[in-house]
Design an enzyme around this catalytic site. Sequence first.
Site, PDB file in Angstrom:
ATOM      1  CG  HIS A   7      -4.429  -0.410  39.352  1.00 27.29           C
ATOM      2  ND1 HIS A   7      -3.247  -0.813  40.062  1.00 27.29           N
ATOM      3  CD2 HIS A   7      -5.105  -0.244  40.451  1.00 27.29           C
ATOM      4  CE1 HIS A   7      -3.467  -0.914  41.243  1.00 27.29           C
ATOM      5  NE2 HIS A   7      -4.468  -0.478  41.375  1.00 27.29           N
ATOM      6  CD  GLU A  43      -7.826  -7.025  42.568  1.00 25.09           C
ATOM      7  OE1 GLU A  43      -7.563  -6.373  43.610  1.00 25.09           O
ATOM      8  OE2 GLU A  43      -6.873  -6.928  41.706  1.00 25.09           O
ATOM      9  CD  GLN A  60      -7.403  -3.637  42.172  1.00 22.31           C
ATOM     10  OE1 GLN A  60      -7.180  -1.769  42.583  1.00 22.31           O
ATOM     11  NE2 GLN A  60      -6.135  -3.924  42.030  1.00 22.31           N
ATOM     12  CG  HIS A  84      -6.534   2.960  44.337  1.00 18.55           C
ATOM     13  ND1 HIS A  84      -7.374   2.070  45.236  1.00 18.55           N
ATOM     14  CD2 HIS A  84      -5.815   2.254  43.752  1.00 18.55           C
ATOM     15  CE1 HIS A  84      -7.077   1.050  44.524  1.00 18.55           C
ATOM     16  NE2 HIS A  84      -6.343   1.243  44.105  1.00 18.55           N
ATOM     17  CD  GLU A 134      -2.868  -0.178  44.577  1.00 20.82           C
ATOM     18  OE1 GLU A 134      -3.697  -0.228  44.623  1.00 20.82           O
ATOM     19  OE2 GLU A 134      -2.190  -1.473  44.828  1.00 20.82           O
TER      20      GLU A 134
HETATM   21  C1  MC0 Z   1     -10.290   7.689  52.568  1.00 17.42           C
HETATM   22  N1  MC0 Z   1     -10.136   9.322  52.599  1.00 17.42           N
HETATM   23  C2  MC0 Z   1     -10.143   9.140  51.206  1.00 17.42           C
HETATM   24  C3  MC0 Z   1     -10.353   7.716  50.485  1.00 17.42           C
HETATM   25  N2  MC0 Z   1     -10.798   6.480  51.552  1.00 17.42           N
HETATM   26  N3  MC0 Z   1      -9.775  10.201  50.214  1.00 17.42           N
HETATM   27  C4  MC0 Z   1      -9.460  10.130  49.230  1.00 17.42           C
HETATM   28  N4  MC0 Z   1      -9.651   9.356  48.387  1.00 17.42           N
HETATM   29  C5  MC0 Z   1     -10.606   7.676  49.995  1.00 17.42           C
HETATM   30  N5  MC0 Z   1     -10.200   6.229  49.166  1.00 17.42           N
HETATM   31  C6  MC0 Z   1     -10.138   9.840  53.372  1.00 17.42           C
HETATM   32  C7  MC0 Z   1     -11.883  10.348  54.272  1.00 17.42           C
HETATM   33  O1  MC0 Z   1     -12.661  10.422  53.792  1.00 17.42           O
HETATM   34  C8  MC0 Z   1     -11.568  10.653  55.752  1.00 17.42           C
HETATM   35  O2  MC0 Z   1     -11.132  12.409  55.379  1.00 17.42           O
HETATM   36  C9  MC0 Z   1      -9.971  10.224  55.604  1.00 17.42           C
HETATM   37  O3  MC0 Z   1      -9.756   9.785  54.722  1.00 17.42           O
HETATM   38  C10 MC0 Z   1      -9.922   9.446  56.464  1.00 17.42           C
HETATM   39  O4  MC0 Z   1     -11.013   7.818  56.138  1.00 17.42           O
HETATM   40  P1  MC0 Z   1     -11.768   7.376  56.929  1.00 17.42           P
HETATM   41  O5  MC0 Z   1     -12.706   7.146  56.201  1.00 17.42           O
HETATM   42  O6  MC0 Z   1     -11.935   7.150  58.762  1.00 17.42           O
HETATM   43  O7  MC0 Z   1     -11.004   5.650  57.286  1.00 17.42           O
HETATM   44  P2  MC0 Z   1      -9.603   5.346  57.697  1.00 17.42           P
HETATM   45  O8  MC0 Z   1      -8.842   6.859  58.270  1.00 17.42           O
HETATM   46  O9  MC0 Z   1     -10.090   4.195  58.823  1.00 17.42           O
HETATM   47  O10 MC0 Z   1      -9.012   4.885  56.538  1.00 17.42           O
HETATM   48  C11 MC0 Z   1      -7.971   5.601  55.763  1.00 17.42           C
HETATM   49  C12 MC0 Z   1      -7.082   4.959  54.863  1.00 17.42           C
HETATM   50  C13 MC0 Z   1      -7.566   3.241  54.551  1.00 17.42           C
HETATM   51  C14 MC0 Z   1      -6.926   5.179  53.592  1.00 17.42           C
HETATM   52  C15 MC0 Z   1      -6.266   4.768  55.778  1.00 17.42           C
HETATM   53  O11 MC0 Z   1      -8.571   3.809  53.690  1.00 17.42           O
HETATM   54  C16 MC0 Z   1      -6.469   2.434  53.434  1.00 17.42           C
HETATM   55  O12 MC0 Z   1      -5.579   1.813  54.286  1.00 17.42           O
HETATM   56  N6  MC0 Z   1      -6.734   2.323  52.270  1.00 17.42           N
HETATM   57  C17 MC0 Z   1      -5.761   1.382  51.636  1.00 17.42           C
HETATM   58  C18 MC0 Z   1      -6.372   0.904  51.299  1.00 17.42           C
HETATM   59  C19 MC0 Z   1      -7.368   0.193  50.961  1.00 17.42           C
HETATM   60  O13 MC0 Z   1      -7.524   1.038  50.558  1.00 17.42           O
HETATM   61  N7  MC0 Z   1      -7.679  -1.247  50.091  1.00 17.42           N
HETATM   62  C20 MC0 Z   1      -8.789  -1.364  48.508  1.00 17.42           C
HETATM   63  C21 MC0 Z   1      -7.722  -1.810  47.792  1.00 17.42           C
HETATM   64  P3  MC0 Z   1     -12.354  13.285  56.280  1.00 17.42           P
HETATM   65  O14 MC0 Z   1     -12.246  14.230  55.909  1.00 17.42           O
HETATM   66  O15 MC0 Z   1     -13.187  12.177  55.858  1.00 17.42           O
HETATM   67  O16 MC0 Z   1     -11.761  13.500  57.654  1.00 17.42           O
HETATM   68  S1  MC0 Z   1      -6.843  -2.622  47.320  1.00 17.42           S
HETATM   69  C22 MC0 Z   1      -6.536  -2.939  46.490  1.00 17.42           C
HETATM   70  O17 MC0 Z   1      -6.762  -2.023  45.703  1.00 17.42           O
HETATM   71  C23 MC0 Z   1      -5.427  -3.597  45.751  1.00 17.42           C
HETATM   72  C24 MC0 Z   1      -6.060  -4.990  46.330  1.00 17.42           C
HETATM   73  C25 MC0 Z   1      -4.759  -3.466  44.998  1.00 17.42           C
HETATM   74  O18 MC0 Z   1      -4.441  -3.007  44.181  1.00 17.42           O
HETATM   75  O19 MC0 Z   1      -3.681  -4.573  43.745  1.00 17.42           O
END
Ligand code: MC0
Length: 145
Positions: A7, A43, A60, A84, A134
Site C-alpha cells: 500500500h 484508516e 491507505q 509512507h 513499511e
Molecule cells: C518523520 N520523518 C519522515 C516521516 N516522518 N520522513 C519521511 N516520511 C515520514 N513519514 C522525518 C522527519 O521529518 C524528521 O526529519 C525525522 O524523520 C524525525 O521525525 P520526527 O518528526 O522528529 O519524529 P520521530 O523521530 O519522533 O518519529 C519519526 C518516526 C515515526 C519515523 C520514527 O514517525 C515512526 O515511528 N513511524 C512509524 C509508525 C507510523 O508512522 N505509523 C503511522 C502509520 P528532520 O530532517 O526534520 O529531522 S500506521 C500504519 O500505516 C499501519 C496502520 C498499517 O499500515 O497497517
Amino acid sequence: MLTRIDHIGIACFDLDKTVEFYRATYGFEVFHSEVNEEQGVREAMLKINDTGDGGASYLQLLEPTREDSTVAKWLAKNGEGVHHIAFGTADVDGVAADVRSKGVRVLYPEPRVGSMGSRITFLHPKDCGGVLTELVTAAKSDEEH
Ligand code: MC0
C-alpha cells in the site's frame, strides 16, 4: 523477498472527505476500515488490485486519532500527502532481519499489528532516502503462497 507494493499510506485531516474524493474522482470504494489505537490512526483501505503473490495493493488513507500520534505530528509539519510506502512479503521477520543486517534501522524489535490483522514493521526514513518504508505480511493471503 518483497513481492508487491502492499500500500501507499496517505495522511489526511478528514478521512471521510478524503474517501469521498477518491470515490468521486476515481471510483475507488472502501474495501476495509478500522481504527488502530496503537498507531493512533483511523484508516480506510481502498483496494487497487490483487497481485500475483496472492496479496493485493491498496491506498491507505490515514487520519490521526490523537494529537501525539506519528501521523498527527507529520501532518502538522507537512500538511496532507504521501506519508509512507509499504512493501508486501510473505516473511516480514526475515526481510526485516536482512534489511537490519545492511545497516537500515528497523523501528520495531518485533512486528506489530497492522491493517486487517497484518504483521508490520517500519524502516527509518532517514536510512531510506527520506521515505518512511513499511514491511507487511498480510494476515492470510501471503502465507498461503
Ligand atoms: C518523520 N520523518 C519522515 C516521516 N516522518 N520522513 C519521511 N516520511 C515520514 N513519514 C522525518 C522527519 O521529518 C524528521 O526529519 C525525522 O524523520 C524525525 O521525525 P520526527 O518528526 O522528529 O519524529 P520521530 O523521530 O519522533 O518519529 C519519526 C518516526 C515515526 C519515523 C520514527 O514517525 C515512526 O515511528 N513511524 C512509524 C509508525 C507510523 O508512522 N505509523 C503511522 C502509520 P528532520 O530532517 O526534520 O529531522 S500506521 C500504519 O500505516 C499501519 C496502520 C498499517 O499500515 O497497517
